[in-house]
Design an enzyme around this catalytic site. Structure first.
Site, short mmCIF file in Angstrom:
data_model
loop_
_atom_site.label_atom_id
_atom_site.label_comp_id
_atom_site.label_asym_id
_atom_site.label_seq_id
_atom_site.Cartn_x
_atom_site.Cartn_y
_atom_site.Cartn_z
N CYS A 75 0.80 -1.22 0.00
CA CYS A 75 0.00 0.00 0.00
C CYS A 75 0.84 1.28 0.00
CB CYS A 75 -0.92 0.00 1.21
SG CYS A 75 -0.01 -0.03 2.78
C1 LIG Z 1 -0.19 -4.86 2.99
S1 LIG Z 1 0.86 -6.19 3.43
C2 LIG Z 1 -0.31 -7.52 3.43
C3 LIG Z 1 -0.87 -7.80 4.80
C4 LIG Z 1 -1.64 -9.10 4.86
N1 LIG Z 1 -2.94 -9.01 4.21
C5 LIG Z 1 -1.80 -9.56 6.30
O1 LIG Z 1 -2.90 -9.89 6.70
O2 LIG Z 1 -0.80 -9.58 7.04
C6 LIG Z 1 1.77 -6.47 1.93
C7 LIG Z 1 2.74 -7.63 2.00
O3 LIG Z 1 3.29 -7.83 0.71
C8 LIG Z 1 4.59 -8.35 0.88
N2 LIG Z 1 5.30 -8.22 -0.40
C9 LIG Z 1 5.87 -7.11 -0.93
N3 LIG Z 1 6.39 -7.38 -2.14
C10 LIG Z 1 6.11 -8.69 -2.40
C11 LIG Z 1 6.37 -9.56 -3.50
N4 LIG Z 1 7.03 -9.14 -4.59
N5 LIG Z 1 5.94 -10.82 -3.44
C12 LIG Z 1 5.30 -11.28 -2.32
N6 LIG Z 1 5.03 -10.51 -1.25
C13 LIG Z 1 5.43 -9.23 -1.29
C14 LIG Z 1 5.14 -7.54 2.04
O4 LIG Z 1 6.23 -8.20 2.66
C15 LIG Z 1 3.91 -7.44 2.94
O5 LIG Z 1 3.89 -8.47 3.91
#
Ligand SMILES: C[S@@+](CC[C@H](N)C(=O)[O-])C[C@H]1O[C@@H](n2cnc3c(N)ncnc32)[C@H](O)[C@@H]1O
Length: 217
Positions: A75
């Site tokens: 986000c």
């Molecule tokens: C907004 S958080 C999601 C939170 C989740 N819905 C929860 O309940 O904890 C976004 C997540 O995307 C992960 N992320 C960022 N880039 C990514 C990628 N290329 N592939 C997989 N995960 C990724 C981050 O580490 C982070 O944990």
């Protein structure tokens, strides 16, 4: 319904979808510590580390059908706590999620994100979904969650719910504020271990609706 979770974090979305009767069949999360938390709660579920390579991983062996692709793509590009560069931010990963949807063709897509997405990038999200044949509905039914996110470490807002023409404090916010006061005064056991003003994990788990101990890994 089988759910492939993208950007799984510590599994909050999965927790809710499973409570609604769905089954998580795969998780994709880049952060190693988050993957440890996920492995603790979904030991049998296969996991991958990057949404950008997720399609090849998913197809690398026989898998169950995917009925739902769910995820909160990062986000920061849309958040009011950042520069709001949307597509000009290298962390804008909606296209990677859209590719998974295009390739795996689920029946449903569930997205969660910050309210700032509505005027930074939401047009692209809706456009992609439409071009992939999806209708879309969205909701801001939990504005108090946004307020808590925005203020957990600073001052507390006064979120209000407009019911029957009267503005009233949401009861959940009242409880959260009472706990927060306890934290600041160091009288709450939950906050006793806070270091440098950072709320401790137990308190944050409670605040975000996770069972206590969820992130003990
Ligand atoms: C907004 S958080 C999601 C939170 C989740 N819905 C929860 O309940 O904890 C976004 C997540 O995307 C992960 N992320 C960022 N880039 C990514 C990628 N290329 N592939 C997989 N995960 C990724 C981050 O580490 C982070 O944990």
């Amino acid at each position: 319904m089988n759910v492939l979770s993208l950007f799984s974090g510590i599994g909050g979305l999965e927790l809710g979808l499973e409570r609604a009767g769905m089954t998580v069949v795969g998780q994709v999360e880049i952060d190693p510590w988050c993957r440890k938390v996920l492995a603790k709660h979904w030991p049998e579920v296969p996991r991958h580390d990057d949404v950008r390579t997720c399609v090849d991983w998913w197809r690398s062996e026989p898998r169950p059908a995917v009925h739902v692709v769910a995820g909160g793509f990062p986000c920061q590009p849309a958040s009011s706590a950042g520069l709001r560069l949307a597509q000009d931010d290298e962390r804008w990963l909606w296209p990677a999620m859209a590719r998974v949807v295009r390739e795996l063709r689920p029946e449903y897509v569930v997205l969660e994100n910050v309210v700032g997405l509505l005027d930074r990038g939401f047009d692209e999200v809706l456009g992609s979904l439409a071009s992939l044949g999806f209708d879309a509905e969205w909701s801001r039914r939990a504005p108090w969650v946004h307020h808590i996110h925005a203020s957990a470490c600073s001052s507390w807002p006064t979120p209000r719910a407009n019911r029957g023409g009267r503005l009233r404090l949401d009861p959940r916010i009242r409880v959260a504020r009472q706990r927060a006061r306890g934290v600041r005064g160091s009288t709450s056991p939950n906050l006793a271990t806070a270091v440098g003003g950072t709320p401790n994990p137990e308190w944050v788990e409670w605040l975000m609706g996770f069972p206590a101990g969820w992130t003990d890994v």
